[in-house]
Write a protein that holds these residues in place. Structure first.
Motif, mmCIF file in Angstrom:
data_model
loop_
_atom_site.group_PDB
_atom_site.id
_atom_site.type_symbol
_atom_site.label_atom_id
_atom_site.label_comp_id
_atom_site.label_asym_id
_atom_site.label_seq_id
_atom_site.Cartn_x
_atom_site.Cartn_y
_atom_site.Cartn_z
ATOM 1 N N ASN A 1 -3.639 -1.396 3.394
ATOM 2 C CA ASN A 1 -4.196 -2.103 2.230
ATOM 3 C C ASN A 1 -5.659 -1.720 1.993
ATOM 4 O O ASN A 1 -6.411 -2.468 1.382
ATOM 5 N N GLY B 1 -7.239 -6.362 7.008
ATOM 6 C CA GLY B 1 -6.176 -5.918 6.099
ATOM 7 C C GLY B 1 -4.799 -6.162 6.679
ATOM 8 O O GLY B 1 -4.502 -7.267 7.135
ATOM 9 N N ASN B 2 -3.987 -5.126 6.701
ATOM 10 C CA ASN B 2 -2.613 -5.272 7.197
ATOM 11 C C ASN B 2 -2.453 -4.954 8.679
ATOM 12 O O ASN B 2 -1.334 -4.964 9.190
ATOM 13 N N PRO C 1 0.335 -7.751 8.003
ATOM 14 C CA PRO C 1 -0.815 -8.642 7.933
ATOM 15 C C PRO C 1 -0.576 -9.943 8.699
ATOM 16 O O PRO C 1 0.541 -10.446 8.719
ATOM 17 N N ALA D 1 0.800 -12.368 -2.139
ATOM 18 C CA ALA D 1 -0.342 -11.481 -2.399
ATOM 19 C C ALA D 1 -1.345 -11.496 -1.247
ATOM 20 O O ALA D 1 -1.965 -10.478 -0.944
ATOM 21 N N ASP D 2 -1.488 -12.641 -0.572
ATOM 22 C CA ASP D 2 -2.434 -12.711 0.546
ATOM 23 C C ASP D 2 -1.806 -12.240 1.859
ATOM 24 O O ASP D 2 -2.401 -12.370 2.920
ATOM 25 N N GLY D 3 -0.589 -11.707 1.792
ATOM 26 C CA GLY D 3 0.061 -11.174 2.985
ATOM 27 C C GLY D 3 0.913 -12.206 3.721
ATOM 28 O O GLY D 3 1.587 -11.867 4.685
HETATM 29 C C1 NAG Z 1 -4.863 -6.399 -0.103
HETATM 30 O O1 NAG Z 1 -5.843 -6.003 -1.032
HETATM 31 C C2 NAG Z 1 -5.899 -6.791 -2.188
HETATM 32 C C3 NAG Z 1 -6.938 -6.166 -3.101
HETATM 33 O O2 NAG Z 1 -8.138 -5.975 -2.426
HETATM 34 C C4 NAG Z 1 -6.263 -8.235 -1.816
HETATM 35 O O3 NAG Z 1 -6.263 -9.051 -2.952
HETATM 36 C C5 NAG Z 1 -5.236 -8.769 -0.819
HETATM 37 O O4 NAG Z 1 -5.603 -10.045 -0.379
HETATM 38 C C6 NAG Z 1 -5.144 -7.829 0.367
HETATM 39 N N1 NAG Z 1 -4.115 -8.289 1.268
HETATM 40 C C7 NAG Z 1 -4.376 -8.613 2.520
HETATM 41 C C8 NAG Z 1 -3.228 -9.009 3.343
HETATM 42 O O5 NAG Z 1 -5.496 -8.589 3.003
#
Ligand code: NAG
Ligand code: FAD
Ligand code: NAG
Ligand code: NAG
Ligand code: NAG
Ligand code: NAG
Length: 583
Positions: free
Chosen positions: A114, A131-132, A176, A576-578
């Motif tokens: 990500n 991130g992931n 994530p 979207a937040d994983g």
């Molecule tokens: C992945 O990136 C997007 C854009 O920056 C963000 O909105 C999202 O929260 C991110 N996902 C994770 C799991 O961090």
């Protein structure tokens, strides 16, 4: 009973592990927890897990952190990480698999991070976050470490991922907000001189720990005068995603798919039990793990595979350079090659890789086991002659080595970088490729990709693995009547994240859609595929889907093991937040 045996055989005090029995349904949560949630495990909980795994719990820091001023995670807080020298070293070694597989959570497929901690970011003040990447990973060296991880993830309702080398093109060894069980250091190799377990096979076998990579297995087999079926890339794990997803490789046309070789697995299942899966014991699990996909039926700790006598190994290469004015002839030659010459090669036991890209047309007939150079030359002659008859300058070289390992380590093309691409793939049915009325449309679809980027085909005859029918193992049944697996990629961009997302869409909506239109029902190889593949249940699993779903429901009723496009993942959605939530 299983539970008692487990307690006795474990070196850890498992009584501290809460292991709800899978026979007693519990109130199942709708979503997995993420850091920041009130019930997310406390520092003390993680410390206790760390004790149970003998100090082998690692809080992840992405590799790219050394190129950023600070790194922030729930586990470590805000840490100063910038180190100009280390950042420069990292950039020089980023493309080597070795950089990633010794790290507990770094995926080789950059787009599955990500973009949270870009190692090539020119501005060190740009943010670096987890991130992931898994939040924590257990550096497992014993089944008890795996069991502790499973119990912890269940008890605390957090996402679990299984990571081996991190090679996966679909990012399935990453997740994530997860705890990863990292199997890379389960490294044992053992020769079984004569397999005496269930099944008809009686010859030599190798028992390989889950962390053994292709090259480790080739070397271990070599010292015994043997070979095992493995992949083309030396550092892909053998017992992880590769064999569990089917497994194509240099010896497939001689000995079958990697999944065909498996005599037995040892597996930690979702209920925490360490079980044996073979033809007699847990036969459904034995079946599913042979090609039904990694990361979803249990954590394999070792597998036992057939081994075969080593032999002289020959390889041949044909190169045709695209001069800008011979492209039509190249694709004419390619059409003749795949429709009239390729089947004969693979039916003789040769594994053939063809490559098309704007630079030209390349054929690698690599690692023909048991074949003399002169025999391979004779088999390749019709191809070279037909290219020449199209006025194409076809360079031909061939070589013979005394054994498979020497061929594997010395033949050109043996050096691998991380394949840093957004990818997609498609199986090509033999009946279609060899049908003069149909092959033209396939070649057109291949050409429209090959003139923009790299497209390859790995050709094989996967009928010699000793399986009585395509349904004897879970691997996609269409492997058996396919002539090659088409694989394509658009390179990862580190300077333009959006370009990667666009590339993924081009692959899904253009390249693969065009190939699918001319190969109806052909299916795709789940390990060399598009993570956005529509109808992936049918495309990746074919007619084995229903049976695989039943095995999944039986062995993992709560969906502890989740990976994108894995069996059972259709019951979950990633927000979207994983956060992972049950549908
Ligand atoms: C992945 O990136 C997007 C854009 O920056 C963000 O909105 C999202 O929260 C991110 N996902 C994770 C799991 O961090
Ligand atoms: C450079 C390159 C070359 C390749 N060449 C070939 C090839 O020649 N032939 C071919 O068939 N494929 C090939 N592949 C694809 C390869 O099969 C997949 O990438 C495969 O998933 C890698 O498995 P791994 O265990 O090494 O990777 P990982 O990314 O660590 O894991 C892959 C998947 O397997 C699961 N998994 C890993 N270990 C276990 C375990 N012990 N128990 C349960 N699940 C587990 C993970 O959860 C994940 O879902 C290649 C890939 C690359 C990047
Ligand atoms: C592999 O990556 C290194 C840098 O890490 C680079 O120098 C080399 O050219 C690459 N090799 C191939 C075959 O792409
Ligand atoms: C994982 O464990 C192995 C074996 O004990 C050890 O050699 C290696 O350094 C560990 N890796 C990390 C990242 O801690
Ligand atoms: C594979 O080769 C064998 C001959 O060894 C042949 O009988 C079989 O038809 C081939 N497989 C396919 C799918 O054609
Ligand atoms: C992936 O990318 C590398 C470097 O960008 C390239 O050499 C390789 O051939 C690509 N592979 C595929 C399948 O596209």
């Amino acid at each position: 009973m299983k539970y008692l045996l487990l307690l006795l055989s474990s070196t850890l005090s498992l009584s501290v592990l809460a292991r709800p029995s899978s026979t007693q349904p519990r109130d199942l949560p709708t979503c997995r927890l993420i850091p920041g949630d009130a019930s997310w495990p406390s520092a003390a909980d993680w410390a206790s897990l760390n004790q149970q795994v003998e100090g082998r719990l690692i809080a992840s820091t992405p590799l790219g952190a050394v190129c950023h001023n600070t790194f922030v995670s729930s586990a470590l807080g805000k840490v100063n990480t910038y180190d100009a020298a280390k950042c420069s070293d990292l950039r020089n070694t980023w493309f080597l698999p070795e950089t990633h597989y010794v790290h507990p959570s770094s995926p080789m497929q950059y787009t599955s991070t990500n973009n949270s901690c870009n190692p090539f970011d020119s501005d060190p003040s740009a943010p670096c976050s987890i991130g992931n990447h898994a939040v924590y990973a257990i550096n497992a060296t014993a089944p008890a470490h795996v069991q502790a991880g499973i119990a912890f993830a269940r008890q605390h309702n957090i996402r679990l991922v299984i990571r081996n080398t991190g090679h996966d093109y679909l990012g399935r060894s990453t997740g994530p907000h997860s705890l990863a069980i990292w199997t890379h250091n389960l490294k044992s190799t053992e020769l079984i001189s004569s397999w005496g377990g269930p099944g008809d096979y009686k010859g030599p076998a190798m028992k390989l720990g889950a962390g053994v990579m292709g090259i480790d297995a080739y070397r271990a087999a070599h010292t015994e005068g043997l070979v095992v079926v493995g992949g083309n890339c030396p550092t892909v794990g053998l017992s992880g995603g590769y064999t569990q997803g089917g497994g194509l490789g240099p010896l497939t046309s001689v000995h079958g798919l990697a999944a065909d070789q498996v005599l037995e697995w040892t597996v930690v299942t979702a209920d925490g039990a360490l079980v044996t899966a073979n033809a007699n014991s847990n036969p459904d699990l034995f079946w599913a793990l042979r090609g039904g996909g990694g990361g979803t039926f249990g954590v394999v700790t070792s597998m036992t595979v057939k081994a075969f006598p080593d032999s002289r190994t020959s390889s041949a290469f044909v190169n045709v350079v695209d001069t800008g004015s011979n492209t039509d002839a190249i694709y004419k030659g390619f059409e003749t090659f795949i429709s009239t010459q390729l089947a004969a090669l693979v039916d003789q036991g040769v594994y053939v890789l063809w490559v098309l890209n704007p630079a030209g047309f390349f054929i690698q007939a690599r690692f023909a086991l048991g074949m003399k150079q002169s025999e391979l030359d004779a088999l390749m002659q019709p191809t070279v002659r037909s290219l020449q008859s199209l006025n194409l300058a076809a360079d031909y070289v061939s070589m013979e080595n005394p054994d498979f390992l020497t061929a594997f380590e010395t033949t050109p093309g043996a050096q691998w970088n991380v394949s840093d691409n957004n990818t997609g793939g498609r199986l090509a049915p033999r009946s279609l490729v060899t049908d003069p009325a149909k092959v033209g449309a396939l070649v057109s679809a291949i050409r429209s990709v090959g003139q923009q980027t790299l497209i390859t085909g790995v050709a094989f005859n996967a009928t010699r693995g000793g399986v009585s029918s395509p349904d004897e193992v879970a691997a996609h049944p269409r492997f058996r009547d396919s002539l090659f697996n088409i694989f394509l990629g658009l390179p990862t961009r580190y300077d333009d994240w959006q370009a990667n997302l666009d590339a993924m869409d081009t692959i899904t909506n253009k390249f693969l859609a065009d190939l699918e239109a001319v190969t109806p029902g052909a299916g795709a190889y789940l390990n060399e595929a598009d993570v956005q593949q529509p109808d992936w249940q049918t495309e990746f699993y074919g007619s084995h889907w229903d049976r695989l779903s039943k095995v999944k429901a039986q062995y993992d009723p709560e969906g502890l093991f989740y990976a994108r496009t894995a069996v059972g993942s259709e019951q979950w959605t990633e927000q979207a937040d994983g956060r992972l939530c049950k549908l």
